[in-house]
Design a protein around this motif. Sequence first.
Motif, PDB file in Angstrom:
ATOM      1  N   MET A 109       0.842  -1.190   0.000  1.00 52.16           N
ATOM      2  CA  MET A 109       0.000   0.000   0.000  1.00 52.16           C
ATOM      3  C   MET A 109       0.875   1.236   0.000  1.00 52.16           C
ATOM      4  SD  MET A 109      -1.328  -0.120   3.942  1.00 52.16           S
ATOM      5  CE  MET A 109      -0.180  -0.337   5.290  1.00 52.16           C
ATOM      6  N   ASN A 110       0.336   2.329  -0.510  1.00 48.21           N
ATOM      7  CA  ASN A 110       1.046   3.602  -0.534  1.00 48.21           C
ATOM      8  C   ASN A 110       0.624   4.418   0.680  1.00 48.21           C
ATOM      9  OD1 ASN A 110       2.634   3.620  -3.008  1.00 48.21           O
ATOM     10  ND2 ASN A 110       0.665   3.423  -4.044  1.00 48.21           N
ATOM     11  N   ILE A 111       1.584   4.751   1.538  1.00 55.28           N
ATOM     12  CA  ILE A 111       1.266   5.470   2.763  1.00 55.28           C
ATOM     13  C   ILE A 111       2.225   6.636   2.959  1.00 55.28           C
ATOM     14  CG2 ILE A 111       0.356   3.399   3.898  1.00 55.28           C
ATOM     15  CD1 ILE A 111       2.989   3.290   5.466  1.00 55.28           C
ATOM     16  N   ARG A 112       1.813   7.565   3.804  1.00 61.81           N
ATOM     17  CA  ARG A 112       2.718   8.602   4.291  1.00 61.81           C
ATOM     18  C   ARG A 112       3.244   8.103   5.636  1.00 61.81           C
ATOM     19  NH1 ARG A 112      -1.381  12.033   1.875  1.00 61.81           N
ATOM     20  NH2 ARG A 112      -0.425  13.274   0.198  1.00 61.81           N
ATOM     21  N   GLY A 113       4.471   7.660   5.638  1.00 64.42           N
ATOM     22  CA  GLY A 113       5.012   6.975   6.810  1.00 64.42           C
ATOM     23  C   GLY A 113       5.444   7.891   7.936  1.00 64.42           C
ATOM     24  N   ASP A 114       5.854   9.104   7.627  1.00 68.57           N
ATOM     25  CA  ASP A 114       6.239  10.048   8.673  1.00 68.57           C
ATOM     26  C   ASP A 114       4.984  10.747   9.172  1.00 68.57           C
ATOM     27  OD1 ASP A 114       8.907   9.392   8.421  1.00 68.57           O
ATOM     28  OD2 ASP A 114       9.283  10.944   6.921  1.00 68.57           O
ATOM     29  N   ARG A 115       4.633  10.503  10.446  1.00 70.99           N
ATOM     30  CA  ARG A 115       3.369  10.976  11.002  1.00 70.99           C
ATOM     31  C   ARG A 115       3.592  12.099  12.012  1.00 70.99           C
ATOM     32  NH1 ARG A 115      -0.164   9.196   7.675  1.00 70.99           N
ATOM     33  NH2 ARG A 115      -1.740   9.765   9.237  1.00 70.99           N
ATOM     34  N   GLU A 116       2.573  12.974  12.135  1.00 70.19           N
ATOM     35  CA  GLU A 116       2.573  14.014  13.173  1.00 70.19           C
ATOM     36  C   GLU A 116       1.233  13.989  13.880  1.00 70.19           C
ATOM     37  OE1 GLU A 116       2.283  18.718  13.038  1.00 70.19           O
ATOM     38  OE2 GLU A 116       4.355  18.041  12.614  1.00 70.19           O
ATOM     39  N   CYS A 117       1.275  13.877  15.207  1.00 70.64           N
ATOM     40  CA  CYS A 117       0.048  13.826  15.997  1.00 70.64           C
ATOM     41  C   CYS A 117      -0.633  15.196  16.014  1.00 70.64           C
ATOM     42  CB  CYS A 117       0.375  13.383  17.426  1.00 70.64           C
ATOM     43  SG  CYS A 117      -1.075  13.289  18.509  1.00 70.64           S
ATOM     44  N   LYS A 118      -1.929  15.202  15.722  1.00 70.13           N
ATOM     45  CA  LYS A 118      -2.675  16.460  15.711  1.00 70.13           C
ATOM     46  C   LYS A 118      -3.042  16.904  17.123  1.00 70.13           C
ATOM     47  CE  LYS A 118      -5.644  17.131  12.384  1.00 70.13           C
ATOM     48  NZ  LYS A 118      -6.809  16.952  11.455  1.00 70.13           N
ATOM     49  N   SER A 119      -2.894  16.002  18.096  1.00 70.24           N
ATOM     50  CA  SER A 119      -3.249  16.358  19.475  1.00 70.24           C
ATOM     51  C   SER A 119      -2.074  16.938  20.249  1.00 70.24           C
ATOM     52  CB  SER A 119      -3.786  15.121  20.214  1.00 70.24           C
ATOM     53  OG  SER A 119      -4.968  14.641  19.597  1.00 70.24           O
ATOM     54  N   CYS A 120      -0.877  16.301  20.097  1.00 69.03           N
ATOM     55  CA  CYS A 120       0.252  16.768  20.913  1.00 69.03           C
ATOM     56  C   CYS A 120       1.477  17.166  20.088  1.00 69.03           C
ATOM     57  CB  CYS A 120       0.646  15.690  21.926  1.00 69.03           C
ATOM     58  SG  CYS A 120       1.425  14.222  21.198  1.00 69.03           S
ATOM     59  N   GLY A 121       1.424  16.961  18.764  1.00 71.35           N
ATOM     60  CA  GLY A 121       2.521  17.393  17.908  1.00 71.35           C
ATOM     61  C   GLY A 121       3.680  16.423  17.797  1.00 71.35           C
TER      62      GLY A 121
ATOM     63  N   VAL B 106       3.375  13.637   6.901  1.00 71.48           N
ATOM     64  CA  VAL B 106       4.129  14.851   6.580  1.00 71.48           C
ATOM     65  C   VAL B 106       5.178  14.574   5.494  1.00 71.48           C
ATOM     66  CG1 VAL B 106       3.744  15.930   8.823  1.00 71.48           C
ATOM     67  CG2 VAL B 106       5.706  14.401   8.519  1.00 71.48           C
ATOM     68  N   ASP B 107       5.063  13.441   4.818  1.00 65.42           N
ATOM     69  CA  ASP B 107       5.980  13.141   3.711  1.00 65.42           C
ATOM     70  C   ASP B 107       5.161  12.660   2.519  1.00 65.42           C
ATOM     71  OD1 ASP B 107       5.141  10.726   4.776  1.00 65.42           O
ATOM     72  OD2 ASP B 107       7.079   9.730   4.575  1.00 65.42           O
ATOM     73  N   ASP B 108       5.834  12.322   1.443  1.00 64.35           N
ATOM     74  CA  ASP B 108       5.143  11.815   0.264  1.00 64.35           C
ATOM     75  C   ASP B 108       4.697  10.372   0.483  1.00 64.35           C
ATOM     76  OD1 ASP B 108       5.586  14.189  -1.082  1.00 64.35           O
ATOM     77  OD2 ASP B 108       7.510  13.503  -1.911  1.00 64.35           O
ATOM     78  N   ARG B 109       3.688   9.965  -0.255  1.00 65.18           N
ATOM     79  CA  ARG B 109       3.223   8.581  -0.173  1.00 65.18           C
ATOM     80  C   ARG B 109       4.295   7.636  -0.715  1.00 65.18           C
ATOM     81  NH1 ARG B 109      -1.909   7.553   1.197  1.00 65.18           N
ATOM     82  NH2 ARG B 109      -3.347   9.317   1.317  1.00 65.18           N
ATOM     83  N   THR B 110       4.516   6.538  -0.009  1.00 69.31           N
ATOM     84  CA  THR B 110       5.543   5.574  -0.363  1.00 69.31           C
ATOM     85  C   THR B 110       4.981   4.165  -0.240  1.00 69.31           C
ATOM     86  OG1 THR B 110       7.253   7.059   0.510  1.00 69.31           O
ATOM     87  CG2 THR B 110       7.883   4.765   0.157  1.00 69.31           C
ATOM     88  N   GLU B 111       5.367   3.286  -1.159  1.00 67.99           N
ATOM     89  CA  GLU B 111       4.935   1.894  -1.092  1.00 67.99           C
ATOM     90  C   GLU B 111       5.534   1.224   0.144  1.00 67.99           C
ATOM     91  OE1 GLU B 111       2.998  -1.625  -2.781  1.00 67.99           O
ATOM     92  OE2 GLU B 111       2.793   0.548  -3.048  1.00 67.99           O
ATOM     93  N   HIS B 112       4.668   0.559   0.895  1.00 70.62           N
ATOM     94  CA  HIS B 112       5.123  -0.091   2.131  1.00 70.62           C
ATOM     95  C   HIS B 112       4.201  -1.266   2.423  1.00 70.62           C
ATOM     96  CE1 HIS B 112       7.152  -0.335   6.021  1.00 70.62           C
ATOM     97  NE2 HIS B 112       5.958  -0.534   6.563  1.00 70.62           N
ATOM     98  N   THR B 113       4.784  -2.473   2.534  1.00 63.73           N
ATOM     99  CA  THR B 113       3.960  -3.664   2.787  1.00 63.73           C
ATOM    100  C   THR B 113       4.396  -4.438   4.024  1.00 63.73           C
ATOM    101  OG1 THR B 113       5.351  -5.108   1.405  1.00 63.73           O
ATOM    102  CG2 THR B 113       3.542  -3.944   0.300  1.00 63.73           C
ATOM    103  N   ASP B 114       5.545  -4.108   4.596  1.00 65.05           N
ATOM    104  CA  ASP B 114       6.057  -4.864   5.732  1.00 65.05           C
ATOM    105  C   ASP B 114       5.502  -4.303   7.042  1.00 65.05           C
ATOM    106  OD1 ASP B 114       7.430  -6.878   6.964  1.00 65.05           O
ATOM    107  OD2 ASP B 114       9.425  -6.039   6.650  1.00 65.05           O
ATOM    108  N   ALA B 115       5.719  -5.062   8.122  1.00 73.73           N
ATOM    109  CA  ALA B 115       5.300  -4.607   9.447  1.00 73.73           C
ATOM    110  C   ALA B 115       6.397  -4.963  10.441  1.00 73.73           C
ATOM    111  CB  ALA B 115       3.986  -5.277   9.852  1.00 73.73           C
ATOM    112  N   PRO B 116       6.553  -4.155  11.493  1.00 74.16           N
ATOM    113  CA  PRO B 116       7.588  -4.426  12.495  1.00 74.16           C
ATOM    114  C   PRO B 116       7.165  -5.552  13.438  1.00 74.16           C
ATOM    115  CG  PRO B 116       6.354  -2.472  13.103  1.00 74.16           C
ATOM    116  CD  PRO B 116       5.823  -2.902  11.765  1.00 74.16           C
ATOM    117  N   VAL B 117       7.245  -6.782  12.956  1.00 76.54           N
ATOM    118  CA  VAL B 117       6.815  -7.942  13.736  1.00 76.54           C
ATOM    119  C   VAL B 117       7.972  -8.931  13.818  1.00 76.54           C
ATOM    120  CG1 VAL B 117       5.847  -9.017  11.667  1.00 76.54           C
ATOM    121  CG2 VAL B 117       5.086  -9.784  13.912  1.00 76.54           C
TER     122      VAL B 117
END
Length: 239
Positions: A1-13, A37-48
């Motif tokens: 899936m294409n996601i924006r992996g770098d996230r920013e919390c809207k509640s606490c920043g 806060v970044d461009d969409r990037t293909e990502h299919t793995d998970a930290p498991v």
Amino acid sequence: MNIRGDRECKSCGTRWSYYDTGSVECPECGSLRSVGVDDRTEHTDAPVELDLTPLRSRVDETTTEELAAEVATTCREYTRKRGFIDAGQLQPLDETYVAAVELGAVAAALARRARPSDEAELYFLDLLGGADRGERPGHKAVPEAFRTAFGLAMADAVDSYQRDVRSYLDDHSDDHARRLSGRLRDHRKRIEALDGDVDPADANRLMHAARDLGRYVAGDENAAVTAENWLSGLERDRT
């Protein structure tokens, strides 16, 4: 899936990486309200991670059949979460994933047997002992009782990997890689059509061809030659 992996919390920043946590929940305040806060990037793995230590500790506490059923479930849960594109980069078909797929198939087959042979039980325990470290007994050690399970496991691992390789090639076109992938698909489908009942050496060649295809697609030019060699070995065995 294409996601924006770098996230920013809207509640606490707070800023964090989805690639590291596998979650859109803020690690600081728990809010689910965040923005990329970044461009969409293909990502299919998970930290498991695959941790078989609790199951290994139960070897002497339960029957082999009951333990095998639990192991099969654990391996399925792990492989279901895994992928091979991490933040836009194609990753290798790693030994831990392959071992988990094989162990899951072997454990499921063992759980269905009322009286497994000593050879089958020892092979299962050998796999259980090292799969989470990417260690497997090897195709030459596969007992006849697990011949079809091994064949289908290698085909399943290759199928999962090829899906991500094809997705990666949609954005990084390479005609030679697609031709190799097509040949790989044909051999995989043949093994599936035979319900895995092939020489374990051929199933092993299939897995190595997929691994080297991935190495080539990720930038190792020499891996195209080794992928070709594995595929040629499969084709010679059919003549």
